[in-house]
Every structure is written in C-alpha cells, then in structure tokens.
Design a protein around this motif. Structure first.
Motif, PDB file in Angstrom:
ATOM      1  N   VAL A  13       0.851  -1.198   0.000  1.00 28.07           N
ATOM      2  CA  VAL A  13       0.000   0.000   0.000  1.00 28.07           C
ATOM      3  C   VAL A  13       0.880   1.239   0.000  1.00 28.07           C
ATOM      4  O   VAL A  13       0.630   2.207  -0.730  1.00 28.07           O
ATOM      5  CB  VAL A  13      -0.944  -0.002   1.236  1.00 28.07           C
ATOM      6  N   TRP A  14       1.942   1.205   0.774  1.00 30.00           N
ATOM      7  CA  TRP A  14       2.867   2.347   0.816  1.00 30.00           C
ATOM      8  C   TRP A  14       3.693   2.460  -0.455  1.00 30.00           C
ATOM      9  O   TRP A  14       3.964   3.552  -0.927  1.00 30.00           O
ATOM     10  CB  TRP A  14       3.769   2.251   2.053  1.00 30.00           C
ATOM     11  N   PRO A  30       0.627   7.477  -3.981  1.00 31.24           N
ATOM     12  CA  PRO A  30       0.940   8.450  -5.052  1.00 31.24           C
ATOM     13  C   PRO A  30       2.345   9.039  -4.911  1.00 31.24           C
ATOM     14  O   PRO A  30       2.959   9.415  -5.908  1.00 31.24           O
ATOM     15  CB  PRO A  30      -0.131   9.526  -4.853  1.00 31.24           C
ATOM     16  N   LYS A  31       2.840   9.117  -3.658  1.00 30.20           N
ATOM     17  CA  LYS A  31       4.216   9.603  -3.483  1.00 30.20           C
ATOM     18  C   LYS A  31       5.114   8.472  -2.993  1.00 30.20           C
ATOM     19  O   LYS A  31       6.133   8.708  -2.335  1.00 30.20           O
ATOM     20  CB  LYS A  31       4.233  10.763  -2.490  1.00 30.20           C
ATOM     21  N   ASN A  47      -2.079   6.957  -9.753  1.00 32.08           N
ATOM     22  CA  ASN A  47      -2.613   6.696  -8.419  1.00 32.08           C
ATOM     23  C   ASN A  47      -3.065   5.233  -8.408  1.00 32.08           C
ATOM     24  O   ASN A  47      -4.223   4.909  -8.624  1.00 32.08           O
ATOM     25  CB  ASN A  47      -3.801   7.643  -8.149  1.00 32.08           C
ATOM     26  N   LEU A  59      -3.782   2.580  -6.551  1.00 35.93           N
ATOM     27  CA  LEU A  59      -4.886   1.886  -5.879  1.00 35.93           C
ATOM     28  C   LEU A  59      -6.199   2.656  -5.932  1.00 35.93           C
ATOM     29  O   LEU A  59      -7.221   2.151  -5.491  1.00 35.93           O
ATOM     30  CB  LEU A  59      -4.515   1.593  -4.419  1.00 35.93           C
ATOM     31  N   PHE A  60      -6.184   3.879  -6.452  1.00 34.99           N
ATOM     32  CA  PHE A  60      -7.440   4.611  -6.563  1.00 34.99           C
ATOM     33  C   PHE A  60      -7.744   4.929  -8.023  1.00 34.99           C
ATOM     34  O   PHE A  60      -8.371   5.912  -8.355  1.00 34.99           O
ATOM     35  CB  PHE A  60      -7.403   5.892  -5.713  1.00 34.99           C
ATOM     36  N   ARG A  69      -9.536   3.096 -11.233  1.00 33.24           N
ATOM     37  CA  ARG A  69     -10.389   1.916 -11.467  1.00 33.24           C
ATOM     38  C   ARG A  69      -9.753   0.911 -12.422  1.00 33.24           C
ATOM     39  O   ARG A  69     -10.052  -0.276 -12.378  1.00 33.24           O
ATOM     40  CB  ARG A  69     -11.757   2.341 -11.982  1.00 33.24           C
ATOM     41  N   MET A 127      -5.735  -3.699   1.096  1.00 39.15           N
ATOM     42  CA  MET A 127      -5.239  -2.670   0.175  1.00 39.15           C
ATOM     43  C   MET A 127      -6.320  -1.755  -0.370  1.00 39.15           C
ATOM     44  O   MET A 127      -6.088  -0.564  -0.565  1.00 39.15           O
ATOM     45  CB  MET A 127      -4.487  -3.322  -0.988  1.00 39.15           C
ATOM     46  N   PRO A 131     -11.496   1.121  -5.861  1.00 40.86           N
ATOM     47  CA  PRO A 131     -12.516   2.158  -5.788  1.00 40.86           C
ATOM     48  C   PRO A 131     -13.828   1.697  -6.417  1.00 40.86           C
ATOM     49  O   PRO A 131     -13.801   0.953  -7.407  1.00 40.86           O
ATOM     50  CB  PRO A 131     -11.899   3.302  -6.606  1.00 40.86           C
ATOM     51  N   GLU A 162       2.759  19.468  -8.534  1.00 32.11           N
ATOM     52  CA  GLU A 162       2.188  18.583  -7.498  1.00 32.11           C
ATOM     53  C   GLU A 162       1.884  19.376  -6.238  1.00 32.11           C
ATOM     54  O   GLU A 162       2.652  20.265  -5.854  1.00 32.11           O
ATOM     55  CB  GLU A 162       3.165  17.459  -7.171  1.00 32.11           C
ATOM     56  N   VAL A 163       0.787  19.024  -5.598  1.00 33.49           N
ATOM     57  CA  VAL A 163       0.395  19.703  -4.362  1.00 33.49           C
ATOM     58  C   VAL A 163       1.353  19.286  -3.242  1.00 33.49           C
ATOM     59  O   VAL A 163       1.563  18.090  -3.003  1.00 33.49           O
ATOM     60  CB  VAL A 163      -1.056  19.327  -3.981  1.00 33.49           C
ATOM     61  N   VAL A 164       1.959  20.266  -2.598  1.00 31.40           N
ATOM     62  CA  VAL A 164       2.832  19.956  -1.457  1.00 31.40           C
ATOM     63  C   VAL A 164       2.208  20.434  -0.132  1.00 31.40           C
ATOM     64  O   VAL A 164       2.590  19.990   0.940  1.00 31.40           O
ATOM     65  CB  VAL A 164       4.245  20.565  -1.615  1.00 31.40           C
ATOM     66  N   SER A 206     -12.893  10.213  -0.420  1.00 31.39           N
ATOM     67  CA  SER A 206     -13.394   9.387  -1.519  1.00 31.39           C
ATOM     68  C   SER A 206     -14.912   9.322  -1.535  1.00 31.39           C
ATOM     69  O   SER A 206     -15.494   8.788  -2.465  1.00 31.39           O
ATOM     70  CB  SER A 206     -12.838   7.969  -1.395  1.00 31.39           C
ATOM     71  N   PHE A 222      -4.504  16.679  -1.819  1.00 29.64           N
ATOM     72  CA  PHE A 222      -3.629  15.566  -2.216  1.00 29.64           C
ATOM     73  C   PHE A 222      -4.513  14.519  -2.889  1.00 29.64           C
ATOM     74  O   PHE A 222      -5.716  14.463  -2.623  1.00 29.64           O
ATOM     75  CB  PHE A 222      -2.969  14.939  -0.992  1.00 29.64           C
ATOM     76  N   PRO A 223      -3.918  13.657  -3.740  1.00 29.28           N
ATOM     77  CA  PRO A 223      -4.741  12.608  -4.350  1.00 29.28           C
ATOM     78  C   PRO A 223      -5.374  11.726  -3.268  1.00 29.28           C
ATOM     79  O   PRO A 223      -4.805  11.555  -2.185  1.00 29.28           O
ATOM     80  CB  PRO A 223      -3.731  11.796  -5.173  1.00 29.28           C
ATOM     81  N   ILE A 224      -6.518  11.170  -3.594  1.00 31.58           N
ATOM     82  CA  ILE A 224      -7.166  10.236  -2.662  1.00 31.58           C
ATOM     83  C   ILE A 224      -6.429   8.908  -2.766  1.00 31.58           C
ATOM     84  O   ILE A 224      -6.174   8.416  -3.869  1.00 31.58           O
ATOM     85  CB  ILE A 224      -8.646  10.033  -3.050  1.00 31.58           C
ATOM     86  N   SER A 225      -6.079   8.348  -1.647  1.00 30.36           N
ATOM     87  CA  SER A 225      -5.407   7.044  -1.677  1.00 30.36           C
ATOM     88  C   SER A 225      -5.645   6.341  -0.349  1.00 30.36           C
ATOM     89  O   SER A 225      -5.877   6.997   0.667  1.00 30.36           O
ATOM     90  CB  SER A 225      -3.902   7.206  -1.936  1.00 30.36           C
ATOM     91  N   PRO A 226      -5.604   4.998  -0.363  1.00 33.18           N
ATOM     92  CA  PRO A 226      -5.977   4.258   0.845  1.00 33.18           C
ATOM     93  C   PRO A 226      -5.091   4.554   2.050  1.00 33.18           C
ATOM     94  O   PRO A 226      -5.555   4.469   3.181  1.00 33.18           O
ATOM     95  CB  PRO A 226      -5.812   2.785   0.422  1.00 33.18           C
ATOM     96  N   GLU A 227      -3.829   4.894   1.815  1.00 34.76           N
ATOM     97  CA  GLU A 227      -2.923   5.056   2.949  1.00 34.76           C
ATOM     98  C   GLU A 227      -2.882   6.485   3.473  1.00 34.76           C
ATOM     99  O   GLU A 227      -2.217   6.756   4.462  1.00 34.76           O
ATOM    100  CB  GLU A 227      -1.506   4.579   2.584  1.00 34.76           C
ATOM    101  N   GLN A 287      -3.438   9.539   5.540  1.00 32.88           N
ATOM    102  CA  GLN A 287      -3.941   9.702   6.906  1.00 32.88           C
ATOM    103  C   GLN A 287      -4.179  11.185   7.156  1.00 32.88           C
ATOM    104  O   GLN A 287      -3.252  11.936   7.480  1.00 32.88           O
ATOM    105  CB  GLN A 287      -2.940   9.115   7.896  1.00 32.88           C
ATOM    106  N   MET A 292     -16.019   9.610  -8.118  1.00 36.41           N
ATOM    107  CA  MET A 292     -14.744  10.279  -7.822  1.00 36.41           C
ATOM    108  C   MET A 292     -13.607   9.757  -8.703  1.00 36.41           C
ATOM    109  O   MET A 292     -12.623  10.464  -8.912  1.00 36.41           O
ATOM    110  CB  MET A 292     -14.370  10.112  -6.340  1.00 36.41           C
ATOM    111  N   VAL A 293     -13.723   8.513  -9.192  1.00 39.33           N
ATOM    112  CA  VAL A 293     -12.661   8.005 -10.083  1.00 39.33           C
ATOM    113  C   VAL A 293     -13.062   8.120 -11.552  1.00 39.33           C
ATOM    114  O   VAL A 293     -12.392   7.580 -12.435  1.00 39.33           O
ATOM    115  CB  VAL A 293     -12.285   6.529  -9.763  1.00 39.33           C
ATOM    116  N   GLY A 294     -14.186   8.790 -11.804  1.00 37.69           N
ATOM    117  CA  GLY A 294     -14.574   9.038 -13.187  1.00 37.69           C
ATOM    118  C   GLY A 294     -15.220   7.864 -13.873  1.00 37.69           C
ATOM    119  O   GLY A 294     -15.314   7.818 -15.099  1.00 37.69           O
TER     120      GLY A 294
END
Lengths: 303, 473
Positions: free
Chosen positions: A137-138, A142-143, A159, A161-162, A164, A246, A251, B228-230, B238, B289-294, B296, B443-445
């Motif tokens: 996952v890490w 995205p980064k 991206n 994991l997000f 489709r 994950m 999504p 990129e957004v910092v 999401s 920031f982009p949406i992502s599972p990790e 926080q 959200m993911v189009g």
C-alpha cells in the motif's frame, strides 16, 4: 502340535478392536476437529443458504432459492465480483506458473548460491499477507517508492490503488510477488526429480537447450504443473486478504472479489444466508474449474 | 512376577487420556452452585479466609461488570486515565463490584463480537454503542428498554441533554434504549490557524461562510511544486463513508434520509451539487492531495501539510498528544451551499446500552448511571476531555478549565446547534456501502453524478425494504 491354532477361523478385523482402536483414538481429535469445523460447518452453510439468517434475530424465514436467484439475477455486485475474481485468476495463475517455472529453471542451473537464491525467493511467501499488503500500500502510494522510481525516469506515476483500471492489476502484481517463491520451490523440487539420463539422451539426439526444456522438462513436470495450477487456481479464487487490506474492494467495486463480498455480506451486513448462497455458487465455479483442469491434464502416462 | 508395560498398553492409555482431555476441555463450565435461600454471597479476601474468627462483614454481592468499548487507552491516553480512575474508585461506593474494561476495535469486528456474545448468552454488562448500530440492536431484540430505570433518575431525563437530536438517536416510539456517552460529536472543518494567519486569513475561519469562500481560501492555502500539491488547502475524501456526504448535504439544505428514515432523499439537485462540488475541489480547483488508501488525513493536518481537514470535535487530546508544541487550530462548521440556508455539521452522540441478556441488569444500570451523571461524568471529562451532551458539563467549572486548556473545545456546543442528525440508516454498513461505492465511482470518473445518485438511491431503498420485511420495523 499347534493344530488347534492352525485350524481356527480368522476373525474379521472389526472384531479385533485391539488392532485398530488405538489408531482411531489418536486420530479422534483431528477427526472431531474436521467434523466440527469443516464437514458440519459446510453442511450448515448449505442449510442456512435457504434462509434469511442474521445470527440473532429470532425470525429466520425459509426463503427457498431466493438467496441464489438474488445473487444470479439481481445483484450486480455479485457479477462484478465474479468478473474481478475471474480476471484475477486468469492473471495470477499463468503469471505465477510461468514466472515460478522460469525462476526454478534459473535456480536449478545456478552453479553457486543456490540456497541463497531459494531463500530470497521464498522469503515473501513466509511473510504474512497482511504485512506484505500493508507494505505494498505504501509502495503504491501516489508519493510512494514506485512512483518516485518512475519519476526518476521522467514518468508521472499513476494513483495505483485509486484508479479503477489499475487497482486490480496492482493487487495482481503484489500477489504474484508474494506467492511466486513458494511455487518456485515446488518447481525446483520437480526439476530435481527429473533423471539426468533423459537430458543426456536428448543431447545425444542433438537437442538444444530449448528443445530439452520443450521435450524433456515440461512433459516430465506434468504432475507438478497439475498440482501448481489446481492449488493456485483454488487459492486465487479465494483471494481476500490483499483486497481487504489494500483497497476494501474499491474504488467503487473495482477490486471486489467473491471472497470479499462473501465476507462483507456475512460479517458486515450480517446476511449469513445470502453469503452462504454466494459461497456455494463460488464452490460450484471452483469445482467446475478443477474438474476441467483435471480433464486437461488427464493422461495414462504417469511421470 | 514381571509386568510389562507394552507399547499397545501405552498407546491405549495415551489415546484415552487425549480423548478424556478433549472431552473435558469441551465440557461446559459448571454453573456456580446457588447460595442457599436467604444467604448472600460475601466478597472475601484471602486474608479474611485465613482468619480463624471472621469479623462481621457487611453483606455485599460480589460481581464483576464487563464494560465494553472501542475507546482504547492507546488512542486517547485520557481514556486510559478514566478507566483507571473508574476501576479504582467505583468499588468504594459499590462494595463487591469489580469492573473489567474490554476493548474491541470499532466497526464490523465490534458488531460481530456483540452478536456472537449475545447469541452465546454472554454479552457484556455495559456496552458502548455507536448510534449507527444501536437502533439495529434494539430492533433485533438485543437491548433492554431503559424507561423504567430512567424514570427513577431525574438527572437522566431527556431535557437534561443538549439538542433534540440527542434523544432521537437513542429512542424509538418513546422507548429509550441508550444513554448518551459521547458528544455532542460533530463533524467539523479543523483548520490550521498558523497557516491561515500566514496567508492573511482569520485564524478562526471567519472568512469562510459559503462554498465559494471555502474554495477561495482553500485555493489560496494550496501550494504546488512541479505541478504537485505539497500543501493542501483541504483534503477531499473518496466519499466512501456517508458522514461527509451527509454533512455537505446539510450545508446545501438537504439530508440523506427523511426524519423517520423510511426513504433516501439525496437523489436531487442538492445532492448533485454536493457531489459535483467534491469533484471540483479535487479535479478543477486541485486543492487536495490525491485520494489514496494510505492517506492519513489527521496526521497530515497535525504535520501542517494541509490547511483544512474534515475532522471531529473529539480531536483535542489527540492533537495535544501528537501535534508539535504550539500547534494552533480551530474548528468551524462546514460552509453554506448554494441551496442551503446556513453552515452545518452532522452531530451525534454515541451511547451506553444494556444488552437484554446481561446477568446483572440492575448493577449494570447503576454503573451506567454513575458514568453518565455528575460527578462521575465530570471526572471523565476532566481526564479525557470527552464531553457528553449532558448539560451539567457545559455549566461546570471543569468546562471552563478545559476550555482554557483547549480553546477550540468551546466550539463543541456552538457547532452542535447547527447539527443535522447522523444518517443512521438501518443496516447502516450496507446502506453506507450502497451509497459510498457509487459515489466513489464518481470520484474516479467511472460514473456520472446523476447515474450514481440514482443507483445509490435504488440500492438504499432495496436495503430498507429488505430490512423491513426481515424485522417488520
């Protein structure tokens, strides 16, 4: 002398409990365990698949085949999950089979560091899937490391994991990485069992390296291939942990698999009857697949 | 005469012992022998047992009350201090009562454990329940009706709690099944006051009244490097979890369901605007920031990497424990939408409930009463900074002291006044997924807004109808 014994009729085994009772006593705990947690549980799941059952409600109406018809004809998530699972199986089984075989070939012919080679490839397999999934996952962030490496090449990473279109392939890549080591070791064992004589004979006949693999190695690994593809396909149809950790099926439902929706219906929606019905439908799919595989590999010639 | 211990005998013996052990292990725990009529169980200590002549002991019943919650010591150290205080001090007023605190993670695991325990007839005595489960538990016959108990405790009368919604969550048809134990919790926008000041905005978010203001401020606070957004202006989610959707709906004058929760009410222009607004924040205004599972969000906020985040009024101790020293923040309601009439939040109060099959209902209620009324209530607030909607908290000296320590705490009752009810659909997880998976596809189009809302509505109706036919409620 000794004539009485000589003429005595031999008693059937079941009337001689001394000969077998101890064995059954020793096997009893395991038999009890299997009966309770496998056989009886499986039977109960079939039974409750005909009911609307949520564990605690006192009303548990019999619904006949409604759970099955709902899954097959009304629940689009069921078909999405079946499609995702099938894609996953079709990606993972050939990938692991081919990569595992090639790694085993490389390892088998390595002159030095064979043990190191095996250890490196086997390490992910003995790491718990939860840990591996969290690490990936890490990596897929995205980064994360993958995108940073792509960035070095001037590629803007996606991206993973997000997206489709990329979420399921991302899970497949991680699964192949995690599992391939185990099957590599299986193939290594199979390769070690092939007598050197066959290769010597092939060489005498003028076979090159590719022909040795094509006409000696692959046919003689038929049983190993059967084992690998059957067990891998069964395991792949039951993919759950990596999806749960994950993506949680997202999504949307882009990575929802059969096991995942069974879990979701049973333990998050508490639709035990419906989840059981899906489980039995999954069983039928896997059963049909295994039969097909066994027929494909059926051969009178045993290696 | 020599007796041989043959291998066969050994095998038989070993097998028999194994079986006997297995059978013994599977055997039910014998029920304790009931005391003779008129006798009372007496709590004794080993020292008392050893005494030759036992001194006269007040007759007390020795019981252990199991208190289950998801508020772990690790997540909020203040909760740990509260448990320690309760365990140490409760027996002083309630001799013979021991409290065991059990932790189970929030979510499906918590529900599974409750249901399994109830089915097995061994539920905890006092159960911390989210509002999203409590109604379902009650409808399924898991919870005790508390009216008879509550009638005897004036401090727990409905008018002792802030906000009408507080009573809606924990009752049905005039029957109360819960007593508030958290809240009023509200989903709010937490903002980093330092970043706001640096950008020339009011550090308490006074510049943000409407969605347009929100976009303007979020864009001004977003920093980019190399495309990129910092530093994010706001973190767009999401929409997998409907709390956010519900909150934005309230800001736009809508709601996810009707008052009686019999039908969804989000498939309309207000709903479309809300979802489109999230898409615009993410893709057009690019403030997140982009949406992502990790990802926080709360960590990013405390690290100063986002100026605003969707958080809750319970955040104070977590920020104190994890954010750098001197971290300045404030909480504001979500801004008013184009079809809305005012800023809004979603507000709720999780509660204590008593499972029907509890072995000690009277003692369990007494523990509940102790925790949810002063002075126990105020002690818990002092230790954990967790409020409940009980009015006594907001009128107490402790409240003034805590607000001095955590200034943003003052916003709790203020934003709660703007609160709409949490969308506690029956079969919540299923209804949440029905909506959340559709909106995530937007959200993911993968889907259009209208299509997704229509599909989500259809699925929610299906869930509600199925639940109605199953429970008849």
């Amino acid at each position: 002398m000794g004539s009485t014994r000589a003429v005595s009729v031999r008693r059937p085994l079941w009337r001689q409990p001394r000969k077998w009772i101890a064995g059954y006593l020793f096997a009893a705990p395991a038999i009890c365990f299997i009966l309770v947690f496998s056989v009886i549980s499986i039977a109960i799941s079939l039974y409750i698949s005909f009911f609307q059952y949520d564990v605690i409600s006192e009303v548990r109406p019999f619904v006949g085949l409604r759970n099955y018809t709902e899954a097959l004809f009304r629940d689009d998530v069921f078909w999405t999950a079946l499609k995702n699972t099938t894609l996953y199986v079709l990606s993972v089984v050939p990938s692991i089979t081919v990569v595992g075989f090639l790694l085993a070939l490389a390892g088998h012919h390595a002159r030095y560091g064979r043990s190191v080679f095996r250890t490196i490839y086997f390490l992910p397999s003995i790491t718990p899937m939860v840990v591996v999934a969290l690490i990936w996952v890490w990596l897929y962030s995205p980064k994360g490391m993958l995108n940073q490496m792509l960035g070095v090449l001037g590629i803007h990473g996606p991206n993973w994991l997000f997206d489709r279109n990329l979420a399921l392939p991302s899970v497949v890549i991680m699964s192949v990485w995690q599992t391939v080591g185990y099957y590599t070791v299986i193939y290594l064992a199979g390769l070690a069992d092939i007598p050197q004589d066959y290769y010597d004979a092939a060489k005498v006949d003028g076979a090159n390296r590719w022909q040795e693999i094509r006409y000696v190695t692959i046919p003689l690994l038929r049983n190993v291939n059967l084992f690998v593809t059957v067990t891998l396909a069964i395991a792949a149809f039951q993919v759950f942990t990596q999806v749960y950790i994950m993506t949680r099926g997202g999504p949307g439902n882009a990575t929802a698999t059969m096991q995942f929706i069974i879990f979701r219906n049973a333990f998050q929606y508490f639709r035990m009857g419906y989840a059981s019905a899906i489980s039995w439908l999954l069983f039928l799919v896997v059963f049909a697949l295994v039969i097909a595989q066994l027929r494909t590999y059926r051969s009178e010639q045993m290696f | 005469m020599e007796k041989r211990f043959s291998r066969r005998v050994f095998l038989k013996l070993a097998g028999s012992i194994t079986m006997a052990t297995a059978v013994a292990a599977c055997a039910a725990t014998p029920a304790p022998t009931p005391p003779p009529a008129g006798a009372t169980e007496v709590a004794t200590t080993p020292a008392e047992e050893k005494a030759t002549v036992a001194p006269p002991t007040p007759a007390v019943t020795a019981i252990t009350l199991r208190y289950r919650t998801w508020h772990t010591r690790e997540a909020n150290p203040g909760d740990g201090e509260w448990y320690d205080w309760l365990i140490a001090n409760y027996p002083a007023d309630h001799p013979g009562v021991t409290i065991e605190v059990e932790f189970v993670p929030f979510g499906s695991e918590y529900i599974q454990k409750v249901l399994a325990d109830v089915a097995a007839g061994t539920p905890p005595d006092l159960l911390h329940s989210s509002i999203i489960w409590a109604r379902d538990f009650y409808d399924r016959g898991v919870l005790l009706d508390l009216n008879d108990y509550l009638d005897q405790v004036p401090e727990l009368a409905p008018d002792m709690f802030l906000g009408e919604a507080t009573n809606e969550y924990r009752s049905k048809g005039g029957k109360y099944y819960g007593v508030p134990w958290e809240g009023p919790d509200s989903s709010v926008v937490a903002l980093n006051s330092s970043l706001f000041e640096e950008a020339g905005f009011d550090p308490k978010g006074a510049d943000i009244k409407t969605w347009d203001d929100f976009v303007r401020v979020a864009k001004a606070l977003t920093k980019e490097e190399g495309g990129e957004v910092v530093q994010a202006g706001f973190l767009v989610g999401s929409m997998r979890y409907i709390e956010g959707f519900a909150t934005w709906m309230y800001t736009n004058g809508g709601a996810l369901h009707d008052r009686e929760i019999t039908k969804p009410t989000f498939n309309n222009e207000r709903g479309e605007q809300v979802v489109q607004f999230q898409l615009d924040l993410l893709n057009t205004h690019k403030v997140s920031f982009p949406i992502s599972p990790e990802r926080q969000d709360s960590q990013l906020f405390m690290q100063g990497k986002t100026a605003m985040v969707h958080w809750g009024t319970w955040c104070h101790k977590m920020i104190a424990a994890n954010a750098p020293a001197g971290f300045k923040y404030w909480l504001i309601p979500f801004p008013q939408g184009p079809m809305g009439e005012r800023p809004a939040v979603t507000t709720w109060s999780n509660m204590f409930v008593l499972p029907k099959k509890t072995k000690n209902p009277d003692a369990a209620f007494e523990l509940m009463r102790f925790c949810t009324t002063p002075p126990g209530l105020l002690k818990r607030f002092e230790l954990s900074a967790r409020t409940t909607p009980h009015k006594s908290i907001f009128e107490s000296e402790t409240w003034q002291k805590m607000v001095a320590q955590f200034p943003a705490l003052a916003q709790t009752p203020v934003v709660a006044e703007l609160g709409g009810v949490y969308p506690f659909f029956p079969c919540f997880t299923e209804a949440n997924d029905a909506i959340g998976t559709e909106l995530e596809q937007v959200m993911v189009g993968q889907k259009g807004v209208k299509e997704a809302l229509a599909e989500a509505e259809r699925k929610v109706i299906e869930v509600l109808e199925r639940r109605k036919s199953a429970i008849g409620a």
